[in-house]
Write a protein that holds these residues in place. Structure first.
Motif, PDB file in Angstrom:
ATOM      1  N   ASN A 180      31.096 -29.085 -60.851  1.00  0.00           N
ATOM      2  CA  ASN A 180      29.999 -28.229 -60.392  1.00  0.00           C
ATOM      3  C   ASN A 180      28.760 -28.438 -61.268  1.00  0.00           C
ATOM      4  O   ASN A 180      28.857 -28.598 -62.474  1.00  0.00           O
ATOM      5  CB  ASN A 180      30.448 -26.769 -60.448  1.00  0.00           C
ATOM      6  CG  ASN A 180      29.487 -25.863 -59.713  1.00  0.00           C
ATOM      7  OD1 ASN A 180      29.072 -26.179 -58.600  1.00  0.00           O
ATOM      8  ND2 ASN A 180      29.104 -24.770 -60.356  1.00  0.00           N
ATOM      9  N   LEU A 181      27.610 -28.422 -60.634  1.00  0.00           N
ATOM     10  CA  LEU A 181      26.355 -28.538 -61.389  1.00  0.00           C
ATOM     11  C   LEU A 181      25.788 -27.142 -61.650  1.00  0.00           C
ATOM     12  O   LEU A 181      25.469 -26.423 -60.719  1.00  0.00           O
ATOM     13  CB  LEU A 181      25.335 -29.314 -60.562  1.00  0.00           C
ATOM     14  CG  LEU A 181      25.362 -30.834 -60.662  1.00  0.00           C
ATOM     15  CD1 LEU A 181      24.352 -31.416 -59.694  1.00  0.00           C
ATOM     16  CD2 LEU A 181      25.043 -31.278 -62.077  1.00  0.00           C
ATOM     17  N   ASP A 182      25.689 -26.772 -62.924  1.00  0.00           N
ATOM     18  CA  ASP A 182      25.098 -25.470 -63.231  1.00  0.00           C
ATOM     19  C   ASP A 182      23.586 -25.517 -63.072  1.00  0.00           C
ATOM     20  O   ASP A 182      22.971 -24.624 -62.515  1.00  0.00           O
ATOM     21  CB  ASP A 182      25.428 -25.055 -64.677  1.00  0.00           C
ATOM     22  CG  ASP A 182      26.885 -24.659 -64.818  1.00  0.00           C
ATOM     23  OD1 ASP A 182      27.493 -24.282 -63.795  1.00  0.00           O
ATOM     24  OD2 ASP A 182      27.414 -24.746 -65.944  1.00  0.00           O
ATOM     25  N   PRO A 198      29.832 -27.573 -66.620  1.00  0.00           N
ATOM     26  CA  PRO A 198      30.726 -26.792 -67.481  1.00  0.00           C
ATOM     27  C   PRO A 198      31.440 -27.661 -68.528  1.00  0.00           C
ATOM     28  O   PRO A 198      31.587 -27.247 -69.666  1.00  0.00           O
ATOM     29  CB  PRO A 198      31.741 -26.182 -66.505  1.00  0.00           C
ATOM     30  CG  PRO A 198      31.099 -26.270 -65.168  1.00  0.00           C
ATOM     31  CD  PRO A 198      30.172 -27.450 -65.198  1.00  0.00           C
ATOM     32  N   ASP A 199      31.885 -28.834 -68.173  1.00  0.00           N
ATOM     33  CA  ASP A 199      32.616 -29.681 -69.113  1.00  0.00           C
ATOM     34  C   ASP A 199      31.847 -30.993 -69.282  1.00  0.00           C
ATOM     35  O   ASP A 199      32.024 -31.947 -68.519  1.00  0.00           O
ATOM     36  CB  ASP A 199      34.037 -29.925 -68.583  1.00  0.00           C
ATOM     37  CG  ASP A 199      34.899 -30.689 -69.588  1.00  0.00           C
ATOM     38  OD1 ASP A 199      34.335 -31.297 -70.543  1.00  0.00           O
ATOM     39  OD2 ASP A 199      36.123 -30.681 -69.426  1.00  0.00           O
ATOM     40  N   VAL A 200      30.991 -31.009 -70.272  1.00  0.00           N
ATOM     41  CA  VAL A 200      30.075 -32.131 -70.468  1.00  0.00           C
ATOM     42  C   VAL A 200      30.850 -33.424 -70.750  1.00  0.00           C
ATOM     43  O   VAL A 200      30.529 -34.490 -70.216  1.00  0.00           O
ATOM     44  CB  VAL A 200      29.091 -31.827 -71.625  1.00  0.00           C
ATOM     45  CG1 VAL A 200      28.257 -33.049 -71.981  1.00  0.00           C
ATOM     46  CG2 VAL A 200      28.164 -30.674 -71.228  1.00  0.00           C
ATOM     47  N   ALA A 201      31.903 -33.330 -71.558  1.00  0.00           N
ATOM     48  CA  ALA A 201      32.653 -34.532 -71.950  1.00  0.00           C
ATOM     49  C   ALA A 201      33.285 -35.201 -70.729  1.00  0.00           C
ATOM     50  O   ALA A 201      33.185 -36.411 -70.537  1.00  0.00           O
ATOM     51  CB  ALA A 201      33.735 -34.159 -72.966  1.00  0.00           C
ATOM     52  N   ARG A 202      33.878 -34.392 -69.884  1.00  0.00           N
ATOM     53  CA  ARG A 202      34.568 -34.949 -68.727  1.00  0.00           C
ATOM     54  C   ARG A 202      33.561 -35.569 -67.755  1.00  0.00           C
ATOM     55  O   ARG A 202      33.743 -36.695 -67.271  1.00  0.00           O
ATOM     56  CB  ARG A 202      35.382 -33.844 -68.031  1.00  0.00           C
ATOM     57  CG  ARG A 202      36.186 -34.375 -66.888  1.00  0.00           C
ATOM     58  CD  ARG A 202      37.175 -33.392 -66.308  1.00  0.00           C
ATOM     59  NE  ARG A 202      37.401 -33.792 -64.929  1.00  0.00           N
ATOM     60  CZ  ARG A 202      36.987 -33.101 -63.885  1.00  0.00           C
ATOM     61  NH1 ARG A 202      36.387 -31.941 -64.042  1.00  0.00           N
ATOM     62  NH2 ARG A 202      37.192 -33.562 -62.661  1.00  0.00           N
TER      63      ARG A 202
END
Lengths: 430, 145
Positions: free
Chosen positions: B97-99, B117-121
Motif C-alpha cells: 500500500n502507498l501511504d 509501511p515496510d520500506v525495506a520490503r
C-alpha cells in the motif's frame, strides 16, 4: 527528623486541650475587636463563653472569601494598624483582592511552620534552597523564604521563570531543594531536557516542594522522574499564612496539618454539615494563633479528606489527602460535573502528549481539550495524529462522561503561568 | 536496501507556518528540494526532502518543534508514458500500500517519493524488478549546486 519534636508528636488529648484553649482565646479576641464577628455572633446567638468543647466550634459562623472582600481592606483586623507588620494579598479574579495582615508573631509563626515542614522531609541547614515561587504580594515565596532561613539553609530568592538563570543558579550554587508550582516544574523539566541537562547527573537537586495549584499523583511521578528528585506535596492558602498549613513527611502519604495552629473540619459544601470521618468534602480551617487577622471556620473551597490514622513518622497531627479539586474549579458541561484534575489524570497517563493542557469551552457547551504534542507521539503522518486525537477523546469520555474535542498543538503553544496556571477558558454563551 | 530520509514536522494549520520552518532550515544552511504539506483541521504535517536531513531535524528540534525523520523511497522512473505505471503496478502485485506518493523532475530525471509501511520490503521488491531505488547520496537533485 523533627524541628520541634515535642509539639509535632504531642499526645492527641493534650493537643486537643491546647486547641480548645486557643480556640476560646481567639473567639474572645475577635468578639472584642472585630465588629464583623461580633455581629455574626449576635445573629447566631452565640457568646464566647458558650465554647466549652471543640465540638462547640460548629456553633460559630463560617467566614467566606466574600466576607474577606466585603471587609477589605482593614475590616477584619484584630490588632491596631500600627501593630501589623506585613501585608499580603490573595489574587482576586474580579474586583478587589483579599487583604491579609500579619503581626510580628504571625510572621514568626508562619516561618516556624515552614521550618517544621521542611525539616520533616530531611532538610537541614546544609541544604541550599532555590525559591521559584513568585515574590511580592503572593505568600508563596516570602513565607517559605523565612522558613528556610529559620532552618539555616542558604536561600536563593530566584522567583519564577527565566529558566536560563534558574539553571545557572542551580549549577553554580549547588541547589538541593526547590519550591515551585507543578506547571513550572513540568516546564523546567522540559527546559532542562532541551538543554541537555540531566538533573541526576548534572545538578545537586534532591527535593522539590510543589504546591499552589492542585495536581495529581501522576504529575508528581512525572516531576520526580524528569527532575530526578523527591516531590513533596504542600498545602497552604494566603488566608491561612500561605504555605506551611500542611506538608508531607518523608512517607509522602498525606499532608500533616499543624493542628496546634489550625483547626480542621471537612464539611459538605452544600449543607455546611460535617462529613463522616474520612469522606471527601470542603476543607474548613480556623486559625488558632493568628494575631493580626484571626479567621473562624474559613471556607477554603478545597475538596479533600482527612486521615486520622497514626503516621509511622511519629507525628500525631492528622493528615489531609491530596486536594482533588476546588469547588470553584468545577465545570459543569452538558450537566456533568467535571474537575480539571480528572482531565489531567488522563493526559498524564497518555504517552505522546505533553504535560501542559487547557480546557476551552465555547458556544453551547462545546468542550475542547488542548494539549501539546510530544516527540514520542509523532510518527510523521497526519493520519496517525488524527488517531491519537480520537484515542485521547475516547479516554477522556470514559473519565468525565462527556466527549470533548481534542486539539493537538505544537509544544510551547499553551501558556505556562508563574503562579496559578489558567487551565480553563470559558467562553460559553449559555 | 536504499532509502532516503524525509524530515516531517508538526505544525498548526495557519498562515506563516511554512515560512517559519523554511527560515529555520535556511538558518541551518539546509537546502530544501521538495516540500509536501498535508493538513487536516487545525494542524498539519510538513515534509521536506533536504540536503542534510539530520541537520534539518536537529535545527527544528532545537527551536522547539516536534519533528521526525521518516524513511521513504526515492525511485527513478523513465520519463515517458507508462513509466510511473510500471512502479505502481509492481507495488500492487506485491500488495504494498502507498501511504503517500509524489514526484518531481530534476535534471531531466523523474523521481518518485514513496512512503510505504515496510520500506525495506518495498525497496527489495522494486530493485528486483529492475527499478533504480536511490540512496540519499544518489539523489541527483543535490549534486548540481
Amino acid at each position: 527528623m523533627f524541628w520541634d519534636k515535642k509539639i509535632e508528636t504531642f499526645d492527641r488529648a493534650a493537643l486537643e486541650q491546647l486547641q480548645l484553649q486557643r480556640l476560646r482565646k481567639i473567639v474572645r479576641r475577635v468578639a472584642a475587636h472585630v465588629p464583623f464577628y461580633r455581629e455574626k455572633f449576635a445573629e447566631l446567638g452565640v457568646r464566647p463563653k458558650d465554647i466549652h468543647t471543640l465540638d462547640d466550634l460548629r456553633r460559630l459562623p463560617f467566614t467566606t472569601s466574600a466576607d474577606l472582600r466585603a471587609n477589605y481592606p482593614t475590616g477584619l483586623l484584630a490588632v491596631s494598624y500600627d501593630d501589623t507588620l506585613r501585608l499580603h494579598t490573595s489574587s482576586g479574579t474580579t474586583g478587589k483582592p483579599k487583604a491579609l495582615f500579619f503581626s510580628r508573631q504571625d510572621v514568626e509563626n508562619a516561618a516556624e511552620l515552614c521550618a517544621r515542614s521542611f525539616v520533616m522531609t530531611g532538610v537541614t541547614k546544609k541544604d541550599v534552597f532555590q525559591n521559584m515561587m513568585t515574590y511580592g504580594m503572593f505568600t508563596g515565596a516570602l513565607v517559605t523564604h523565612y522558613g528556610a532561613e529559620k532552618v539555616g539553609c542558604l536561600v536563593i530568592p530566584a522567583g519564577p521563570g527565566n529558566s536560563e538563570r534558574q539553571l545557572m543558579l542551580m549549577q553554580d550554587f549547588r541547589t538541593t531543594f526547590i519550591h515551585l508550582t507543578p506547571s513550572y516544574a513540568l516546564y523546567l523539566a522540559t527546559f532542562l531536557e532541551k538543554h541537555g541537562v540531566v538533573p541526576r547527573r548534572d545538578l545537586a537537586l534532591r527535593k522539590a516542594f510543589v504546591g499552589a495549584e492542585p495536581y495529581t499523583d501522576e504529575t508528581r511521578r512525572k516531576i520526580e522522574e524528569s527532575l530526578g528528585l523527591d516531590v513533596y506535596n504542600s498545602y497552604g492558602l494566603s488566608e491561612m499564612n500561605g504555605p506551611g498549613v500542611a506538608f508531607e513527611c518523608e512517607h509522602k502519604h498525606g499532608m500533616h496539618v499543624w493542628e496546634d495552629h489550625f483547626l480542621i473540619e471537612i464539611i459538605n459544601p452544600a449543607t455546611g454539615e460535617p462529613v463522616k470521618n474520612g469522606e471527601p468534602g470542603e476543607l474548613v480551617l480556623t486559625t488558632l494563633t493568628r494575631e493580626a487577622m484571626p479567621l473562624l471556620r474559613y471556607r477554603t473551597r478545597d475538596i479533600t479528606s482527612i486521615i486520622t490514622k497514626p503516621c509511622s513518622c511519629g507525628r500525631t497531627h492528622h493528615r489531609l489527602n491530596r486536594i482533588t479539586g476546588r469547588s470553584d474549579d468545577m465545570l459543569i458541561v452538558r450537566g456533568v460535573n467535571i474537575y480539571p484534575q480528572q482531565i489531567e489524570r488522563v493526559l498524564m497517563a497518555q504517552s505522546g502528549v505533553g504535560r501542559n493542557y487547557q480546557i476551552s469551552l465555547e458556544g453551547l457547551d462545546e468542550m475542547t481539550v488542548k494539549v501539546e504534542l510530544a516527540e514520542a507521539g509523532f510518527e510523521g503522518q497526519v493520519e496517525q495524529l488524527m488517531k491519537l486525537q480520537s484515542q485521547l477523546a475516547e479516554k477522556l469520555r470514559a473519565e468525565i462522561l462527556v466527549k470533548p474535542q481534542v486539539q493537538l498543538l505544537p509544544p510551547g503553544s499553551l501558556p505556562v503561568s508563574d503562579g496559578k496556571a489558567k487551565r480553563v477558558i470559558d467562553n460559553r454563551k449559555l | 536496501m536504499n532509502d532516503v530520509k524525509i524530515v516531517a514536522a508538526f505544525a498548526e494549520n495557519k498562515p506563516g507556518q511554512v515560512a517559519h520552518f523554511t527560515k529555520i532550515l535556511a538558518g541551518a544552511n539546509v537546502n530544501i528540494r521538495w516540500l509536501a504539506v498535508a493538513s487536516t483541521g487545525p494542524f498539519g504535517v510538513m515534509k521536506f526532502l533536504v540536503s542534510d536531513p539530520e541537520m534539518a531535524y536537529q535545527a527544528l528540534k532545537h527551536d522547539g518543534f516536534v519533528a521526525k525523520l521518516v524513511d521513504a523511497l526515492a525511485i527513478e522512473v523513465p520519463d515517458k508514458p507508462g513509466g510511473l505505471h510500471a512502479v505502481a503496478d509492481c507495488l500492487a502485485k506485491h500488495n504494498i500500500n502507498l501511504d503517500n506518493a509524489s514526484g518531481f523532475i530534476a535534471n531531466n530525471r523523474a523521481i518518485m517519493i514513496l512512503e510505504v509501511p515496510d520500506v525495506a520490503r518495498a525497496s527489495d521488491v522494486l530493485q528486483k524488478q529492475g527499478f533504480r531505488v536511490l540512496s540519499q547520496k544518489e539523489l541527483p537533485v543535490f549534486k548540481q549546486d
